[in-house]
Write a protein that holds these residues in place. Structure first.
Motif, mmCIF file in Angstrom:
data_model
loop_
_atom_site.group_PDB
_atom_site.id
_atom_site.type_symbol
_atom_site.label_atom_id
_atom_site.label_comp_id
_atom_site.label_asym_id
_atom_site.label_seq_id
_atom_site.Cartn_x
_atom_site.Cartn_y
_atom_site.Cartn_z
ATOM 1 N N ARG A 1 42.157 43.893 38.245
ATOM 2 C CA ARG A 1 42.883 44.096 37.245
ATOM 3 C C ARG A 1 41.866 44.832 35.768
ATOM 4 N NH1 ARG A 1 42.409 38.104 35.201
ATOM 5 N NH2 ARG A 1 43.640 38.044 37.229
ATOM 6 N N GLN A 2 41.113 44.838 35.555
ATOM 7 C CA GLN A 2 40.273 45.703 34.865
ATOM 8 C C GLN A 2 40.717 47.130 35.478
ATOM 9 O OE1 GLN A 2 36.153 44.837 35.491
ATOM 10 N NE2 GLN A 2 36.314 43.118 33.738
ATOM 11 N N ILE A 3 40.437 47.693 36.680
ATOM 12 C CA ILE A 3 41.493 49.290 36.955
ATOM 13 C C ILE A 3 42.193 49.452 36.906
ATOM 14 C CG2 ILE A 3 41.462 48.794 39.604
ATOM 15 C CD1 ILE A 3 39.619 51.068 39.839
ATOM 16 N N MET A 4 42.952 48.628 36.688
ATOM 17 C CA MET A 4 44.655 47.950 36.377
ATOM 18 C C MET A 4 45.226 49.703 35.260
ATOM 19 S SD MET A 4 46.881 47.301 38.320
ATOM 20 C CE MET A 4 47.093 45.716 39.010
ATOM 21 N N GLY A 5 44.253 49.664 34.243
ATOM 22 C CA GLY A 5 44.815 50.403 33.365
ATOM 23 C C GLY A 5 44.989 51.925 33.688
ATOM 24 N N LEU A 6 43.605 52.124 34.591
ATOM 25 C CA LEU A 6 43.304 53.792 34.469
ATOM 26 C C LEU A 6 43.703 54.111 35.965
ATOM 27 C CD1 LEU A 6 39.109 53.343 35.455
ATOM 28 C CD2 LEU A 6 40.619 54.342 33.098
ATOM 29 N N LEU A 7 44.762 53.175 36.458
ATOM 30 C CA LEU A 7 45.743 53.501 37.254
ATOM 31 C C LEU A 7 47.307 54.425 36.773
ATOM 32 C CD1 LEU A 7 44.724 51.354 40.105
ATOM 33 C CD2 LEU A 7 43.974 53.513 40.367
ATOM 34 N N ALA A 8 47.466 53.088 36.260
ATOM 35 C CA ALA A 8 48.567 53.357 34.986
ATOM 36 C C ALA A 8 48.540 54.615 34.860
ATOM 37 C CB ALA A 8 48.941 52.569 34.246
ATOM 38 N N ASP A 9 47.326 55.567 34.666
ATOM 39 C CA ASP A 9 47.404 56.747 34.007
ATOM 40 C C ASP A 9 48.481 57.521 34.785
ATOM 41 O OD1 ASP A 9 47.193 55.893 31.667
ATOM 42 O OD2 ASP A 9 44.663 56.780 31.432
ATOM 43 N N LEU A 10 47.706 57.236 35.919
ATOM 44 C CA LEU A 10 48.664 58.143 37.397
ATOM 45 C C LEU A 10 49.485 58.080 38.170
ATOM 46 C CD1 LEU A 10 45.077 57.687 39.352
ATOM 47 C CD2 LEU A 10 46.150 59.998 38.341
ATOM 48 N N GLY A 11 49.967 56.709 36.746
ATOM 49 C CA GLY A 11 51.622 56.563 37.697
ATOM 50 C C GLY A 11 51.604 54.461 38.116
ATOM 51 N N LEU A 12 50.536 54.509 38.633
ATOM 52 C CA LEU A 12 50.613 53.440 39.340
ATOM 53 C C LEU A 12 50.325 52.234 38.822
ATOM 54 C CD1 LEU A 12 50.061 53.091 42.615
ATOM 55 C CD2 LEU A 12 48.022 52.995 42.592
ATOM 56 N N HIS B 1 52.416 32.777 39.839
ATOM 57 C CA HIS B 1 52.215 33.323 40.277
ATOM 58 C C HIS B 1 53.231 34.487 39.447
ATOM 59 C CE1 HIS B 1 50.117 31.903 43.761
ATOM 60 N NE2 HIS B 1 48.735 32.317 42.761
ATOM 61 N N THR B 2 52.539 35.595 38.919
ATOM 62 C CA THR B 2 53.189 36.474 38.143
ATOM 63 C C THR B 2 53.914 37.596 38.918
ATOM 64 O OG1 THR B 2 51.540 37.015 36.629
ATOM 65 C CG2 THR B 2 52.982 35.257 35.942
ATOM 66 N N LEU B 3 53.953 38.339 37.900
ATOM 67 C CA LEU B 3 54.052 39.723 38.668
ATOM 68 C C LEU B 3 52.433 40.811 38.560
ATOM 69 C CD1 LEU B 3 56.734 42.615 37.736
ATOM 70 C CD2 LEU B 3 54.474 43.205 37.012
ATOM 71 N N ASP B 4 51.955 40.111 37.194
ATOM 72 C CA ASP B 4 50.512 40.926 37.017
ATOM 73 C C ASP B 4 49.830 40.663 38.176
ATOM 74 O OD1 ASP B 4 52.038 39.691 34.265
ATOM 75 O OD2 ASP B 4 50.270 41.549 33.886
ATOM 76 N N ASP B 5 49.494 38.916 38.601
ATOM 77 C CA ASP B 5 49.202 38.557 40.398
ATOM 78 C C ASP B 5 49.735 38.986 41.424
ATOM 79 O OD1 ASP B 5 48.172 36.551 39.352
ATOM 80 O OD2 ASP B 5 49.624 35.522 38.799
ATOM 81 N N GLN B 6 51.132 39.256 41.140
ATOM 82 C CA GLN B 6 51.750 40.591 42.642
ATOM 83 C C GLN B 6 50.821 41.623 42.404
ATOM 84 O OE1 GLN B 6 52.172 40.078 45.344
ATOM 85 N NE2 GLN B 6 55.118 40.089 45.370
#
Length: 418
Positions: free
Chosen positions: A202-213, A126-131
């Motif tokens: 995983r798919q929504i992670m890119g959108l959340l990154a714009d909020l700093g998440l 398991h990786t940081l992505d999985d976490q």
């Protein structure tokens, strides 16, 4: 190879095993990029330290290509001089949550295989992505401190320690490493199937990154929550030492002290007691725990997690549910209910099974033991056909002894999960 990647891996692995370096380790390899990278890193670690390494793959037999991927792992392992084993899963009946059942099957199959081969440490990739994905999914489910602390770097389940030495690594970093050493990997089609919650996260992670998440921020949240969880575990352990006694494999709370404790600590202690008696890995849900507490307040018995909760004379007894062990039988040289071992005369035709009502009826003085009836009928005893040979917990020893594989002190130390 990137030296820094290996060095970071070694640092993480050694931190997880700092109390005692294992002499035998298995690495679980699906064929994906994360686990293939872990296989290579573990192989180098094995070559440099002398730790004996084996690899294992579970073929769930749910899609075409899975067997070929397992064979691909075997070829890669052979080049590294690492023994490889393939375990098959044939038990899914088409009902329930497929990913959840497949995940549990992997743990069960690999855990049993590891024990059979005297391997007490299994490395997972398991990786940081999985976490980050795990924290996001648990946030959506309204999880508390434990859920938001993410995956543990190490979790003990029975005799096997499950290690996650790559929780600091990002998947792309591992893929770059594999590309650099010309090692292919397999991409599981389910990793892009948006029917599954993890893929949606995983798919929504890119959108959340714009909020700093970002992944890093979510992993940082998991780290902070893990520290909070540890503080709560310390407080729960202190509560346990004050109000808990262990009697004949049963967990006994002082009822008033238990009910007066802060809700968070009370629920943690109850969940731990239930898991201790039933030897189940996962904790019951909050709602189910609350229902048990309400039943205790009303003086009512309840059943949860394969355990029976009995409020009685100012105490709360957590004992094994008879229904869970009524059909459980094994020879006297085996472990019964994942908890008990017996020793006595050298016989080949005796077996261990629950005492039951039939056995208890042969112990007319059982009330003198001050142990609830339901706790006695689910206790282990030795039989020869229909003849009761020994029931040490019920006071009938007859040259036999029964001992829990865990000591009473283990109950208290196991409250701390890392």
């Amino acid at each position: 190879m990137s030296v820094s990647l290996y060095d970071k891996f070694v640092s993480a692995f050694d931190d997880l095993t700092q109390e005692r370096r294992p002499d035998r380790v298995a690495v679980a390899v699906s064929g994906g990029s994360d686990s293939m990278a872990l296989l290579h890193l573990m192989a180098q670690y094995s070559a440099r330290t002398g730790v004996f390494l084996q690899s294992v793959t579970v073929d769930h037999r749910l899609r075409k290509g899975a067997a070929d991927e397992a064979e691909m792992v075997g070829r890669a392992a052979a080049k590294l001089g690492v023994p490889h084993h393939i375990l098959g899963w044939d038990d899914w009946d088409g009902r329930g949550n497929l990913q959840s059942q497949a995940r549990q099957a992997r743990y069960d199959l690999i855990g049993q295989w590891a024990q059979d081969n005297q391997i007490l440490h299994v490395a997972l990739a398991h990786t940081l992505d999985d976490q980050a994905e795990t924290v996001l999914m648990r946030l959506a489910r309204g999880s508390g401190v434990d859920g938001l602390s993410g995956m543990h770097p190490m979790r003990q389940h029975g005799p096997v320690a499950w290690l996650r030495p790559l929780l600091w690594a990002k998947r792309q970093e591992l893929r770059d490493y594999l590309t650099g050493i010309d090692q292919p990997w397999a991409d599981d089609p389910s990793n892009t199937d948006d029917r599954f919650d993890r893929v949606k996260a995983r798919q929504i992670m890119g959108l959340l990154a714009d909020l700093g998440l970002t992944q890093d921020r979510l992993a940082q949240t998991a780290s902070h929550m893990a520290q909070a969880r540890y503080a709560l575990e310390i407080a729960t352990q202190d509560l346990a030492r004050r109000i808990v006694t262990l009697r004949a494999g049963n967990v006994v709370f002082q009822q008033n002290d238990f009910l007066d404790a802060p809700g968070e600590l009370r629920d943690r202690l109850l969940a731990h007691g239930l898991g201790w008696v039933s030897r189940q890995f996962y904790k019951p849900r909050y709602k189910a725990l609350s229902q048990v507490v309400d039943a205790v307040r009303n003086g009512q018995q309840s059943v949860l997690h394969g355990a029976l909760i009995i409020p009685k004379k100012g105490q709360i007894w957590i004992t094994r549910e008879f229904k869970a062990v009524s059909d459980l039988r094994c020879s006297t040289d085996q472990m019964w209910d994942n908890r008990w071992r017996v020793s006595g005369p050298n016989t080949n035709d005796h077996e261990i099974r629950a005492l039951g009502e039939t056995g208890l009826a042969q112990r007319p003085d059982w009330r003198d033991l001050q142990i609830p009836r339901n706790a006695l009928i689910s206790s282990p005893s030795i039989w020869h056909g229909s003849d009761l040979i020994s029931a040490p917990i019920a006071g009938f020893v007859n040259n036999w002894t029964i001992k829990s594989i865990k000591s009473d002190n283990d109950f208290f130390t196991a409250i701390i999960t890392h």
